[in-house]
Design a protein around this motif. Structure first.
Motif, PDB file in Angstrom:
ATOM      1  N   SER A 245       0.814  -1.223   0.000  1.00 60.73           N
ATOM      2  CA  SER A 245       0.000   0.000   0.000  1.00 60.73           C
ATOM      3  C   SER A 245       0.841   1.264   0.000  1.00 60.73           C
ATOM      4  CB  SER A 245      -0.963   0.020   1.200  1.00 60.73           C
ATOM      5  OG  SER A 245      -1.830  -1.080   1.165  1.00 60.73           O
ATOM      6  N   SER A 248      -0.837   3.246  -5.019  1.00 58.89           N
ATOM      7  CA  SER A 248      -1.997   2.557  -5.591  1.00 58.89           C
ATOM      8  C   SER A 248      -1.601   1.892  -6.912  1.00 58.89           C
ATOM      9  CB  SER A 248      -3.129   3.557  -5.827  1.00 58.89           C
ATOM     10  OG  SER A 248      -2.738   4.504  -6.812  1.00 58.89           O
ATOM     11  N   ARG A 420       5.080   5.515   2.560  1.00 60.88           N
ATOM     12  CA  ARG A 420       4.116   5.804   1.508  1.00 60.88           C
ATOM     13  C   ARG A 420       4.723   6.768   0.500  1.00 60.88           C
ATOM     14  NH1 ARG A 420       1.970   2.197   3.785  1.00 60.88           N
ATOM     15  NH2 ARG A 420      -0.072   2.118   4.794  1.00 60.88           N
ATOM     16  N   TYR A 443      -1.316  11.365  -1.415  1.00 63.89           N
ATOM     17  CA  TYR A 443      -1.791  10.406  -0.416  1.00 63.89           C
ATOM     18  C   TYR A 443      -2.580  11.174   0.628  1.00 63.89           C
ATOM     19  CZ  TYR A 443      -1.840   6.792   3.177  1.00 63.89           C
ATOM     20  OH  TYR A 443      -2.235   5.875   4.112  1.00 63.89           O
ATOM     21  N   ARG A 457      -5.624   6.856   1.572  1.00 59.08           N
ATOM     22  CA  ARG A 457      -5.688   6.328   0.207  1.00 59.08           C
ATOM     23  C   ARG A 457      -5.000   7.297  -0.747  1.00 59.08           C
ATOM     24  NH1 ARG A 457     -10.120   8.189  -3.043  1.00 59.08           N
ATOM     25  NH2 ARG A 457     -11.259   9.882  -2.010  1.00 59.08           N
ATOM     26  N   HIS A 458      -4.500   6.716  -1.842  1.00 58.77           N
ATOM     27  CA  HIS A 458      -3.919   7.527  -2.900  1.00 58.77           C
ATOM     28  C   HIS A 458      -5.027   7.961  -3.839  1.00 58.77           C
ATOM     29  CE1 HIS A 458      -0.334   5.312  -1.502  1.00 58.77           C
ATOM     30  NE2 HIS A 458       0.320   6.384  -1.895  1.00 58.77           N
ATOM     31  N   LYS A 459      -5.039   9.227  -4.177  1.00 58.96           N
ATOM     32  CA  LYS A 459      -6.077   9.679  -5.094  1.00 58.96           C
ATOM     33  C   LYS A 459      -5.493  10.605  -6.149  1.00 58.96           C
ATOM     34  CE  LYS A 459      -7.847  13.235  -2.020  1.00 58.96           C
ATOM     35  NZ  LYS A 459      -9.017  13.851  -1.417  1.00 58.96           N
TER      36      LYS A 459
END
Length: 490
Positions: A245, A248, A420, A443, A457-459
């Protein structure tokens, strides 16, 4: 037997057997001085005793189940071995023969001293003593574990490890500071470097590429400080980062296109954030027929391509001569017909030469940098060029940065120990004196779960056509890039 001194082994190994047993009560009184912080004499301030009370709350991790009596027995037998064996003759043997010779002599000493040990303890003792004489001593069981990321030795008695992003105290220890210093010298001498009072700071590496830093007395007050940043035996891939994780799947696809399409990339992050690991993953997308030249302080990168030239800096000798800096390497590799130049870590005036290389046909060059955000990374590049003594206006330097660096990838180590990729950022251009950037992926931290692990979450930021779109189309990757960006924005 070959490797022994001419004197009889029994004479050197004759001290009576009670020695290891008699020393057993010693640890009990040693624990009591630590319980004296209530009285306020200067003793707790003078001696570095805070570690003792801390151990009441933080239990040392057991490595190999070694007890205090085991360490005392080992010290007695090791001293008898050193008195018995002829190290100059032992050095002429290969490693396997030398290990067999040491095991035979240690078994004989154990028999003469009538030491009471189980078969498992005796085998552990034989292995530990072989490691002390021929290997890295107490570090061997730690180096053998693939789940340990860092080994931190603070003097002979305190060895810490990092597992899963968390630092833990272990029960591993050295006989004394002399043994620790001897192992440090053994490590750095393998790569032609030295560490002693005249040169107390040294960067080196292990044969597997693990990074080593040693700082010795008199700079390190409580004994040599040894730090090893271990590399996993199995090289991580971008898919592993997706499984952890760290990024993504859509972000990983964009990074794959960035690496394949020869887009100049800067990886920034703090200490221990995984910059070198990410750089290794990014190099996995380089074509097999490209000529790659790497420049590093201590060679760590593990490129799998067939056409790789690895260069490493060199410190000055005792007379202060012969130093080869990172800038020397970067300038020289421009004459070696590279297609990509990869700098392990940009930390000085070599930043100017790397930018020039990116600007003169060496597309797809990469480097890492210590910074806390993409914008700060670009500011640091500017500062490094300025500190190099270049008399250039700030606007000229910024235009050079914008013309050279296409993408900045930001890595971070979060407070729960996880790593991350927090930003994938494009460098667009300048507006006045300001460098304009845009984020493709970020992130977003959403909180933490019941175990204290950070949830996020990665967006995608919704950019449908990044600035390197034409580059991706040149390499036939525009459909994959569009698919990844569309999937991330859903």
């Amino acid at each position: 037997m070959f490797g022994r001194r001419t004197g009889p082994a029994g004479a050197a190994a004759s001290p009576p057997p009670p020695a290891p047993v008699a020393a057993k009560p010693a640890p009990k009184p040693a624990a009591k001085p630590a319980a004296k912080p209530k009285a306020k004499p200067a003793a707790p301030l003078r001696v570095a005793k805070p570690a003792e009370p801390a151990q009441e709350n933080v239990q040392a991790v057991e490595i190999g189940g070694r007890s205090d009596q085991y360490f005392q027995t080992k010290t007695t037998i090791f001293n008898a071995l050193i008195d018995t064996i002829d190290l100059s003759q032992l050095a002429q043997l290969d490693t396997e023969s030398a290990a067999e010779e040491i095991r035979d002599i240690v078994n004989e000493i154990i028999s003469i001293k009538n030491v009471q040990m189980s078969i498992a303890e005796q085998e552990s003792l034989l292995q530990d003593i072989c490691n002390d004489v021929l290997g890295y001593g107490p570090l061997e069981p730690l180096l053998a574990r693939d789940d340990i990321a860092d080994i931190m030795v603070n003097g002979a008695s305190h060895v810490f490890i990092e597992v899963g992003g968390k630092i833990q105290l272990t029960n591993v220890r050295f006989r004394d500071n002399a043994q620790l210093m001897n192992i440090c010298q053994r490590i750095v001498s393998q790569v032609g470097r030295r560490v002693d009072e005249a040169s107390p700071i040294c960067d080196a590496r292990l044969p597997d590429g693990s990074r080593v830093n040693v700082i010795a007395p008199p700079l390190a007050i409580d004994g040599a400080a040894l730090t090893i940043r271990k590399f996993k035996k199995d090289k991580l891939t971008i898919q592993d980062l997706v499984n952890f994780s760290s990024i993504s799947p859509e972000g990983a696809k964009v990074l794959e296109i960035v690496g394949h399409c020869r887009i100049n990339t800067l990886i920034s992050g703090g200490t221990g954030s995984g910059k070198t690991t990410l750089l290794n993953c990014m190099t996995g997308f380089i074509e097999q027929d490209e000529r790659i030249i790497t420049c590093e302080d201590a060679a760590e990168l593990q490129l799998q391509q067939p056409h790789v030239v690895r260069l490493e800096t060199r410190p000055p000798n005792l007379e202060g001569q012969g130093e080869v800096t990172m800038r020397d390497l970067v300038k020289n590799c421009l004459r070696m017909r590279p297609e990509r130049i990869i700098v392990g870590e940009v930390r000085g005036p070599e930043a100017f030469d790397l930018l020039q290389a990116m600007n003169t046909g060496h597309d797809g060059s990469m480097g890492t940098l210590h910074a806390n955000s993409p914008r700060e990374a670009l500011q640091r590049i500017e500062s490094m060029i300025t500190m190099g003594g270049y008399n250039l206006p700030s606007k000229t330097i910024r235009e050079m940065i914008v013309g050279s660096i296409d993408v900045v990838i930001q890595a971070a180590r979060l407070r729960d120990g996880s790593r991350r990729i927090t930003h994938v950022t494009e460098v667009l251009g300048t507006e006045g004196d300001t460098i304009i950037t845009q984020d493709l992926f970020i992130y977003d931290m959403e909180g933490e779960d019941d175990t204290g692990a950070i949830v996020g979450r990665h967006k995608s930021t919704g950019i449908a056509r990044p600035a390197f779109w034409d580059r991706a189309r040149y390499y036939g990757k525009e459909a994959e890039l569009a698919g990844a960006l569309d999937a991330a924005s859903e």
